[in-house]
Design a protein around this motif. Structure first.
Motif, PDB file in Angstrom:
ATOM      1  N   THR A 152     -55.199 -14.361  15.773  1.00  0.00           N
ATOM      2  CA  THR A 152     -56.311 -13.377  16.364  1.00  0.00           C
ATOM      3  C   THR A 152     -56.500 -12.474  15.277  1.00  0.00           C
ATOM      4  O   THR A 152     -57.654 -12.037  15.152  1.00  0.00           O
ATOM      5  CB  THR A 152     -55.610 -12.597  17.694  1.00  0.00           C
ATOM      6  OG1 THR A 152     -55.397 -13.869  18.610  1.00  0.00           O
ATOM      7  CG2 THR A 152     -56.677 -11.754  18.222  1.00  0.00           C
ATOM      8  N   GLY A 182     -54.013   1.124  17.464  1.00  0.00           N
ATOM      9  CA  GLY A 182     -52.796   0.085  17.993  1.00  0.00           C
ATOM     10  C   GLY A 182     -52.375  -0.825  16.856  1.00  0.00           C
ATOM     11  O   GLY A 182     -53.324  -1.708  16.240  1.00  0.00           O
ATOM     12  N   GLY A 184     -50.045  -2.914  16.661  1.00  0.00           N
ATOM     13  CA  GLY A 184     -48.983  -4.107  17.114  1.00  0.00           C
ATOM     14  C   GLY A 184     -49.371  -5.643  16.656  1.00  0.00           C
ATOM     15  O   GLY A 184     -49.561  -5.375  15.240  1.00  0.00           O
ATOM     16  N   VAL A 186     -51.939  -7.693  16.797  1.00  0.00           N
ATOM     17  CA  VAL A 186     -53.044  -7.966  16.244  1.00  0.00           C
ATOM     18  C   VAL A 186     -53.658  -6.750  15.223  1.00  0.00           C
ATOM     19  O   VAL A 186     -53.825  -7.179  13.925  1.00  0.00           O
ATOM     20  CB  VAL A 186     -54.279  -7.982  17.279  1.00  0.00           C
ATOM     21  CG1 VAL A 186     -55.743  -8.044  16.931  1.00  0.00           C
ATOM     22  CG2 VAL A 186     -53.854  -9.012  18.192  1.00  0.00           C
ATOM     23  N   GLY A 187     -53.370  -5.493  15.734  1.00  0.00           N
ATOM     24  CA  GLY A 187     -53.929  -4.340  14.604  1.00  0.00           C
ATOM     25  C   GLY A 187     -52.983  -4.294  13.586  1.00  0.00           C
ATOM     26  O   GLY A 187     -53.418  -4.044  12.368  1.00  0.00           O
ATOM     27  N   ASP A 205     -51.012   4.819  16.706  1.00  0.00           N
ATOM     28  CA  ASP A 205     -50.397   4.103  17.867  1.00  0.00           C
ATOM     29  C   ASP A 205     -49.944   5.123  18.592  1.00  0.00           C
ATOM     30  O   ASP A 205     -49.395   5.935  18.241  1.00  0.00           O
ATOM     31  CB  ASP A 205     -49.592   3.034  17.157  1.00  0.00           C
ATOM     32  CG  ASP A 205     -49.100   1.880  18.124  1.00  0.00           C
ATOM     33  OD1 ASP A 205     -49.222   1.015  17.763  1.00  0.00           O
ATOM     34  OD2 ASP A 205     -48.403   2.252  19.045  1.00  0.00           O
ATOM     35  N   VAL A 206     -49.838   4.695  20.085  1.00  0.00           N
ATOM     36  CA  VAL A 206     -48.989   5.882  21.025  1.00  0.00           C
ATOM     37  C   VAL A 206     -47.564   5.564  20.371  1.00  0.00           C
ATOM     38  O   VAL A 206     -46.750   6.895  20.672  1.00  0.00           O
ATOM     39  CB  VAL A 206     -48.970   5.233  22.457  1.00  0.00           C
ATOM     40  CG1 VAL A 206     -50.245   5.792  23.382  1.00  0.00           C
ATOM     41  CG2 VAL A 206     -48.762   3.724  22.638  1.00  0.00           C
ATOM     42  N   ARG A 210     -44.266   3.849  14.522  1.00  0.00           N
ATOM     43  CA  ARG A 210     -44.766   2.574  14.341  1.00  0.00           C
ATOM     44  C   ARG A 210     -45.896   2.614  13.382  1.00  0.00           C
ATOM     45  O   ARG A 210     -46.179   2.111  12.170  1.00  0.00           O
ATOM     46  CB  ARG A 210     -45.219   1.699  15.539  1.00  0.00           C
ATOM     47  CG  ARG A 210     -45.575   0.443  15.297  1.00  0.00           C
ATOM     48  CD  ARG A 210     -45.669  -0.563  16.599  1.00  0.00           C
ATOM     49  NE  ARG A 210     -45.245  -1.631  16.602  1.00  0.00           N
ATOM     50  CZ  ARG A 210     -45.516  -2.685  17.703  1.00  0.00           C
ATOM     51  NH1 ARG A 210     -45.803  -2.140  18.646  1.00  0.00           N
ATOM     52  NH2 ARG A 210     -44.756  -3.988  17.434  1.00  0.00           N
ATOM     53  N   GLY A 261     -59.775  -5.900  18.279  1.00  0.00           N
ATOM     54  CA  GLY A 261     -59.376  -7.271  18.638  1.00  0.00           C
ATOM     55  C   GLY A 261     -58.949  -6.931  20.183  1.00  0.00           C
ATOM     56  O   GLY A 261     -58.722  -7.955  21.128  1.00  0.00           O
ATOM     57  N   ALA A 262     -59.096  -5.939  20.805  1.00  0.00           N
ATOM     58  CA  ALA A 262     -58.680  -5.319  22.212  1.00  0.00           C
ATOM     59  C   ALA A 262     -59.626  -6.304  22.982  1.00  0.00           C
ATOM     60  O   ALA A 262     -60.972  -6.379  22.716  1.00  0.00           O
ATOM     61  CB  ALA A 262     -58.575  -3.946  22.367  1.00  0.00           C
ATOM     62  N   GLY A 292     -56.558 -16.392  18.416  1.00  0.00           N
ATOM     63  CA  GLY A 292     -55.530 -16.852  19.407  1.00  0.00           C
ATOM     64  C   GLY A 292     -55.625 -17.802  20.226  1.00  0.00           C
ATOM     65  O   GLY A 292     -54.780 -18.982  20.279  1.00  0.00           O
TER      66      GLY A 292
HETATM   67  P1  NAD Z   1     -49.175  -5.452  20.903  1.00  0.00           P
HETATM   68  O1  NAD Z   1     -48.511  -5.174  22.336  1.00  0.00           O
HETATM   69  O2  NAD Z   1     -48.274  -6.278  19.848  1.00  0.00           O
HETATM   70  O3  NAD Z   1     -49.636  -4.125  20.337  1.00  0.00           O
HETATM   71  C1  NAD Z   1     -50.538  -3.329  20.864  1.00  0.00           C
HETATM   72  C2  NAD Z   1     -50.074  -1.806  20.327  1.00  0.00           C
HETATM   73  O4  NAD Z   1     -51.133  -0.868  20.922  1.00  0.00           O
HETATM   74  C3  NAD Z   1     -48.700  -1.364  20.504  1.00  0.00           C
HETATM   75  O5  NAD Z   1     -48.123  -1.083  19.361  1.00  0.00           O
HETATM   76  C4  NAD Z   1     -48.820  -0.270  21.295  1.00  0.00           C
HETATM   77  O6  NAD Z   1     -47.922   0.627  21.317  1.00  0.00           O
HETATM   78  C5  NAD Z   1     -50.459   0.356  20.941  1.00  0.00           C
HETATM   79  N1  NAD Z   1     -50.971   1.094  22.034  1.00  0.00           N
HETATM   80  C6  NAD Z   1     -50.928   0.991  23.121  1.00  0.00           C
HETATM   81  N2  NAD Z   1     -51.631   1.928  23.811  1.00  0.00           N
HETATM   82  C7  NAD Z   1     -52.259   2.550  22.860  1.00  0.00           C
HETATM   83  C8  NAD Z   1     -53.218   3.666  22.668  1.00  0.00           C
HETATM   84  N3  NAD Z   1     -53.660   4.336  23.799  1.00  0.00           N
HETATM   85  N4  NAD Z   1     -53.415   4.205  21.394  1.00  0.00           N
HETATM   86  C9  NAD Z   1     -52.902   3.647  20.553  1.00  0.00           C
HETATM   87  N5  NAD Z   1     -52.161   2.730  20.304  1.00  0.00           N
HETATM   88  C10 NAD Z   1     -51.619   2.110  21.657  1.00  0.00           C
HETATM   89  O7  NAD Z   1     -50.364  -6.099  21.505  1.00  0.00           O
HETATM   90  P2  NAD Z   1     -51.415  -7.124  20.744  1.00  0.00           P
HETATM   91  O8  NAD Z   1     -50.984  -8.861  21.031  1.00  0.00           O
HETATM   92  O9  NAD Z   1     -51.604  -6.602  19.351  1.00  0.00           O
HETATM   93  O10 NAD Z   1     -52.696  -7.060  21.415  1.00  0.00           O
HETATM   94  C11 NAD Z   1     -53.580  -5.837  21.163  1.00  0.00           C
HETATM   95  C12 NAD Z   1     -55.024  -6.291  22.075  1.00  0.00           C
HETATM   96  O11 NAD Z   1     -55.564  -7.204  21.705  1.00  0.00           O
HETATM   97  C13 NAD Z   1     -54.744  -6.153  23.590  1.00  0.00           C
HETATM   98  O12 NAD Z   1     -55.979  -5.654  24.137  1.00  0.00           O
HETATM   99  C14 NAD Z   1     -54.772  -7.583  23.859  1.00  0.00           C
HETATM  100  O13 NAD Z   1     -55.286  -8.066  25.054  1.00  0.00           O
HETATM  101  C15 NAD Z   1     -55.626  -8.148  22.713  1.00  0.00           C
HETATM  102  N6  NAD Z   1     -55.615  -9.558  22.421  1.00  0.00           N
HETATM  103  C16 NAD Z   1     -54.605 -10.009  21.770  1.00  0.00           C
HETATM  104  C17 NAD Z   1     -54.317 -11.407  21.410  1.00  0.00           C
HETATM  105  C18 NAD Z   1     -53.068 -11.827  20.725  1.00  0.00           C
HETATM  106  O14 NAD Z   1     -53.402 -13.074  20.214  1.00  0.00           O
HETATM  107  N7  NAD Z   1     -51.955 -11.287  20.573  1.00  0.00           N
HETATM  108  C19 NAD Z   1     -55.602 -12.093  21.440  1.00  0.00           C
HETATM  109  C20 NAD Z   1     -56.657 -11.587  22.013  1.00  0.00           C
HETATM  110  C21 NAD Z   1     -56.782 -10.461  22.320  1.00  0.00           C
END
Ligand code: NAD
Length: 349
Positions: A152, A182, A184, A186-187, A205-206, A210, A261-262, A292
């Motif tokens: 992703t 964020g 995590g 993806v970011g 990031d919250v 991190r 990506g969100a 993804g």
């Molecule tokens: P993740 O849990 O690994 O990372 C998310 C990060 O965002 C975390 O570090 C969290 O602490 C942070 N966060 C949460 N609320 C926040 C805020 N208000 N301000 C700043 N940071 C904040 O999740 P991910 O897998 O990286 O997914 C991130 C987004 O991408 C989600 O919306 C998810 O639905 C979307 N997404 C993910 C995938 C994938 O393959 N993982 C695919 C398509 C879409």
């Protein structure tokens, strides 16, 4: 309980299946929006909901999103999504996963599951003991499949570069300022790829530690999470939560491009007009973040290796270009252009 078809988010879903297994405590919803292009594919969310209606609404909304995402990714898959209703302590047991696997299996392959929020690849392995209609399982190097996050991130990275090329006329993103919300899976992956290109990064990031750790690693700047939406930058990349683009936040944006990506970034359909009205180039979320699902769909279909995944992810910028070009020539917001394209692809246009 009110019938699912009376819900505002009901969109002629082909099926909404409710499961309850008293022995394991499983309560789950599997919503199948469309199987027009193939079996309904989409992950399982494990989440605590305040009331049952919220879980059904989530499944309805997310499954429709998967129809659009899979269609726009050129996959032979329809759209579906499952929700397992967690208790307030988010207790997950092997018995519950087994019961969920049997629920998926009872649909005979009309729905294929994978990870979503709250579910891991280990959970997919547990589910796979009861059904073969599951993807996102751990795979050997070189194969399609496994954790969708890095793929992703790669797709979002290519999409951000395409947005920079279109919006700023820069084929080389070095020196361009990107703010990432964020860091995590993806970011964080996105930030690492952009850093290699010499992009100037501001991260939030919250989990402030991190963000700071990643900023230290990449030579970037970390800011508080409540500052990132109003940072003055070239690009904002929402990679945390959905619904971050609403009337108030859009009015406060100080970027020319939003590409991240969100899932479900726009809080309401009216926000597509608002962001367009501000002259901001917007990358529709389900188009840019399809990497993804491409990865796990090819795993399920047994159609290919990493090279095939990479080749398909590399076509994400082309789709964005097509959407932006149509948006520019018609004056219709990019999010609406994407929805219309997707609706045509699933035979509902
Ligand atoms: P993740 O849990 O690994 O990372 C998310 C990060 O965002 C975390 O570090 C969290 O602490 C942070 N966060 C949460 N609320 C926040 C805020 N208000 N301000 C700043 N940071 C904040 O999740 P991910 O897998 O990286 O997914 C991130 C987004 O991408 C989600 O919306 C998810 O639905 C979307 N997404 C993910 C995938 C994938 O393959 N993982 C695919 C398509 C879409």
């Amino acid at each position: 309980m009110t019938a699912p078809w009376t819900y505002p988010d009901f969109d002629d879903h082909e099926g909404v299946h409710l499961f309850r297994d008293a022995a394991s405590g499983l309560t789950a919803v599997i919503a199948i929006h469309s199987t027009h292009l193939g079996p309904a594919a989409g992950g399982t969310r494990f989440w605590h909901y305040a009331d049952p209606a919220e879980s059904i609404t989530d499944a309805l909304r997310l499954s429709r999103g998967m129809s659009f995402k899979n269609a726009m990714a050129g996959l032979p898959m329809g759209g579906g999504k499952a929700v397992i209703v967690a208790d307030s302590l988010r207790t997950k047991t092997p018995e519950m996963l087994a019961a969920f696997g049997r629920a998926v299996d009872s649909l005979g392959g009309r729905y294929i599951t994978a990870e979503d929020v709250g579910m891991s690849d280990a959970d997919m392995v547990a589910i796979s003991k009861e059904t073969r209609h599951v993807s996102g399982l751990p795979v050997a190097a070189g194969h399609a499949g496994g954790d969708p996050g890095p793929t992703t991130a790669k797709g979002v990275y290519l999409g951000v570069r395409a947005a920079i090329a279109r919006g700023l006329g820069k084929a080389d993103p070095a020196g361009v300022h990107v703010a990432v919300q964020g860091v995590g899976s993806v970011g964080g992956g996105l930030a690492r790829l952009l850093a290699k290109d010499g992009v100037r990064l501001t991260l939030a990031d919250v989990d402030a530690r991190r963000a700071q750790a990643m900023a230290d690693e990449l030579g970037a700047t970390a800011v508080a999470s409540n500052e990132i939406m109003t940072i003055e930058a070239d690009v904002l990349s929402p990679c945390a939560l959905g619904a971050v683009l609403d009337e108030r936040s859009i009015a406060g944006l100080r970027v020319g491009i939003v590409a991240g990506g969100a899932n479900n970034q726009l809080a309401t359909p009216a926000d597509a007009d608002r962001i367009h009205g501000r002259g901001i180039l917007y990358a529709p979320d389900y188009v840019i973040n399809a990497g993804g699902i491409i990865n796990v769909a090819l795993e399920y279909l047994g159609q290919g290796d990493r090279a095939e995944v990479e080749a398909r992810v590399a076509r994400i910028p082309e789709r964005l270009e097509q959407i932006w070009a149509e948006s520019a020539s018609t004056g219709v917001p990019s999010a609406v252009v994407a929805d219309r394209m997707a609706m045509r692809l699933i035979g509902r246009g």
